[in-house]
Write a protein that holds these residues in place. Structure first.
Motif, PDB file in Angstrom:
ATOM      1  N   GLY A   1      -4.575 -46.693 -16.006  1.00 33.52           N
ATOM      2  CA  GLY A   1      -5.848 -46.124 -15.573  1.00 33.52           C
ATOM      3  C   GLY A   1      -6.357 -46.747 -14.286  1.00 33.52           C
ATOM      4  O   GLY A   1      -6.841 -46.039 -13.390  1.00 33.52           O
ATOM      5  N   THR A   2      -6.234 -48.063 -14.189  1.00 31.54           N
ATOM      6  CA  THR A   2      -6.696 -48.760 -12.991  1.00 31.54           C
ATOM      7  C   THR A   2      -5.869 -48.380 -11.767  1.00 31.54           C
ATOM      8  O   THR A   2      -6.406 -48.124 -10.684  1.00 31.54           O
ATOM      9  CB  THR A   2      -6.635 -50.284 -13.203  1.00 31.54           C
TER      10      THR A   2
ATOM     11  N   LEU B   1      -6.583 -41.626  -7.296  1.00 32.46           N
ATOM     12  CA  LEU B   1      -7.564 -40.547  -7.435  1.00 32.46           C
ATOM     13  C   LEU B   1      -8.647 -40.663  -6.368  1.00 32.46           C
ATOM     14  O   LEU B   1      -9.073 -39.661  -5.787  1.00 32.46           O
ATOM     15  CB  LEU B   1      -8.189 -40.580  -8.833  1.00 32.46           C
ATOM     16  N   ASP B   2      -9.076 -41.892  -6.093  1.00 28.84           N
ATOM     17  CA  ASP B   2     -10.116 -42.099  -5.069  1.00 28.84           C
ATOM     18  C   ASP B   2      -9.606 -41.805  -3.661  1.00 28.84           C
ATOM     19  O   ASP B   2     -10.397 -41.562  -2.751  1.00 28.84           O
ATOM     20  CB  ASP B   2     -10.632 -43.542  -5.141  1.00 28.84           C
TER      21      ASP B   2
ATOM     22  N   ALA C   1      -0.886 -37.307 -10.194  1.00 33.51           N
ATOM     23  CA  ALA C   1      -0.615 -38.701 -10.533  1.00 33.51           C
ATOM     24  C   ALA C   1       0.204 -38.804 -11.816  1.00 33.51           C
ATOM     25  O   ALA C   1       1.167 -39.576 -11.897  1.00 33.51           O
ATOM     26  CB  ALA C   1      -1.929 -39.471 -10.680  1.00 33.51           C
ATOM     27  N   VAL C   2      -0.160 -38.009 -12.819  1.00 32.30           N
ATOM     28  CA  VAL C   2       0.563 -38.044 -14.088  1.00 32.30           C
ATOM     29  C   VAL C   2       1.976 -37.493 -13.922  1.00 32.30           C
ATOM     30  O   VAL C   2       2.945 -38.036 -14.469  1.00 32.30           O
ATOM     31  CB  VAL C   2      -0.196 -37.242 -15.164  1.00 32.30           C
ATOM     32  N   LEU C   3       2.119 -36.403 -13.163  1.00 32.85           N
ATOM     33  CA  LEU C   3       3.436 -35.807 -12.961  1.00 32.85           C
ATOM     34  C   LEU C   3       4.376 -36.773 -12.241  1.00 32.85           C
ATOM     35  O   LEU C   3       5.527 -36.962 -12.660  1.00 32.85           O
ATOM     36  CB  LEU C   3       3.309 -34.507 -12.166  1.00 32.85           C
TER      37      LEU C   3
ATOM     38  N   ASP D   1      -4.053 -44.763   2.121  1.00 32.47           N
ATOM     39  CA  ASP D   1      -3.916 -46.030   1.398  1.00 32.47           C
ATOM     40  C   ASP D   1      -4.831 -46.048   0.180  1.00 32.47           C
ATOM     41  O   ASP D   1      -5.903 -45.441   0.176  1.00 32.47           O
ATOM     42  CB  ASP D   1      -4.266 -47.208   2.309  1.00 32.47           C
ATOM     43  N   ALA D   2      -4.387 -46.747  -0.851  1.00 34.04           N
ATOM     44  CA  ALA D   2      -5.206 -46.925  -2.044  1.00 34.04           C
ATOM     45  C   ALA D   2      -5.971 -48.243  -1.926  1.00 34.04           C
ATOM     46  O   ALA D   2      -5.461 -49.221  -1.367  1.00 34.04           O
ATOM     47  CB  ALA D   2      -4.334 -46.937  -3.296  1.00 34.04           C
ATOM     48  N   VAL D   3      -7.185 -48.272  -2.448  1.00 28.30           N
ATOM     49  CA  VAL D   3      -8.034 -49.454  -2.333  1.00 28.30           C
ATOM     50  C   VAL D   3      -8.328 -50.011  -3.720  1.00 28.30           C
ATOM     51  O   VAL D   3      -8.752 -49.269  -4.625  1.00 28.30           O
ATOM     52  CB  VAL D   3      -9.362 -49.123  -1.619  1.00 28.30           C
TER      53      VAL D   3
END
Length: 328
Positions: free
Chosen positions: A33-34, A40-41, A49-51, A223-225
């Motif tokens: 989830g994290t 997601l953000d 994301a799940v696929l 990028d993910a944060v």
């Protein structure tokens, strides 16, 4: 040393290994989830994301899963329906139902409903196999359930939605199916083969859901944060596929086959606690005191259920075929 002593020691070692596998699985699942939050953000849809998570894990496990049954692929043919049910219900179905549930209701409430799965497992074993839970098992379930409510911090109030509740119950059925099928040692399928096959079926099902428009699909390369720290998008993607899916499912199956579906499902409640811990470490979401107290109750409840397993009525199942290989 007597035969009974050797048998006791072997069972103790098997249980210890099962508990370790279960904790690794719960920790890996709790990270998902994290990690997904960062994607997601940054512009990913939940479906994408799940696929990607499921497809990557299926790709990684495909070769070792096939090698585990090399020379006896009839085992796969004989269990095609089981693997399909596992992938559609326990993997893809549980995730899809949960995501739809949270579109209608609060995340905490949806999680609480989904994580009544251990109770469903207890009821199923009682009705299907005559394995009546002991008083300690029931007590442990009540303690763990109370702790789960505290961990999810639901006392601030929550609105219930009928569609949301129905979707969350669907997720609960998927989770319960996951534990019951995982614990089945009579099908002859090595654990890694079951995981690989289920994840492949789930990836196909999720892909079809996206293709027909049931599940929104869109991704991004931004990028993910995580708590102010920026990482390339592919880092959480790889971690989601390798750790929170491939490792999580393989160790989850290994745990259930050593502990049984009932105890394994209760140890899996640690996933919620680990999710809170990872949200604190990676997202800066510090858990409240009530959540920490709830985590302690979940641990206590799992311990009581473990003690209760020795007093529960035995599960009446056919003896496995002596020619079948020892499952992973």
């Amino acid at each position: 040393m007597s035969v009974s002593t050797l048998t006791h020691d072997a069972m103790k070692a098997r249980t210890t290994a099962g508990l370790l596998y279960a904790l690794v699985s719960a920790t890996a699942f709790g990270l998902s989830g994290t990690l997904a939050r960062g994607l997601l953000d940054s512009g990913w849809s939940a479906g994408s994301a799940v696929l990607v998570r499921t497809a990557l894990a299926a790709l990684v496990l495909a070769v070792p899963g096939f090698l585990a049954v090399r020379g006896r692929t009839h085992v796969l043919r004989d269990n095609a329906a089981l693997v399909t049910a596992y992938g559609v219900t326990a993997v893809a179905g549980a995730q899809l139902c949960y995501f739809y549930a949270v579109t209608h209701m609060q995340v905490g409430v949806a999680l609480l409903i989904e994580y009544t799965a251990p109770v469903a497992v207890v009821v199923w074993l009682w009705l299907r196999h005559g394995s009546k839970p002991s008083r300690l098992t029931v007590l442990g379930a009540a303690i763990a359930g109370t702790g789960l409510v505290l961990v999810l911090d639901l006392f601030s109030g929550a609105e219930l939605s009928t569609p949301g509740v129905l979707w969350a119950l669907g997720a609960m059925i998927g989770a319960a199916t996951y534990f019951v099928i995982n614990a089945d040692e009579d099908n002859g399928l090595p654990g890694i083969t079951l995981a690989a096959g289920g994840l492949l079926v789930a990836a196909v099902a999720l892909g079809l859901a996206g293709w027909i428009g049931v599940l929104p699909m869109h991704a991004a390369t931004a990028d993910a944060v995580y708590d102010g720290h920026t990482v390339p998008w592919w880092v959480p993607v790889l971690a989601l596929g390798l750790v929170t899916a491939a490792v999580a499912y393989v160790t989850g199956i290994a745990a259930a086959r050593r502990l049984g579906s009932r105890l394994a499902s209760f140890v899996a409640l640690m996933e919620v606690l680990m999710a809170v811990v990872f949200a604190w470490l990676l997202l800066g979401e510090l858990p409240r005191g009530v959540q920490l107290a709830g985590g302690g109750l979940v641990l206590l409840g799992v311990l009581v259920v473990k003690l209760g397993e020795g007093h529960a009525s035995p599960v009446v199942e056919p003896l496995p075929d002596s020619r079948a290989p020892v499952p992973d």
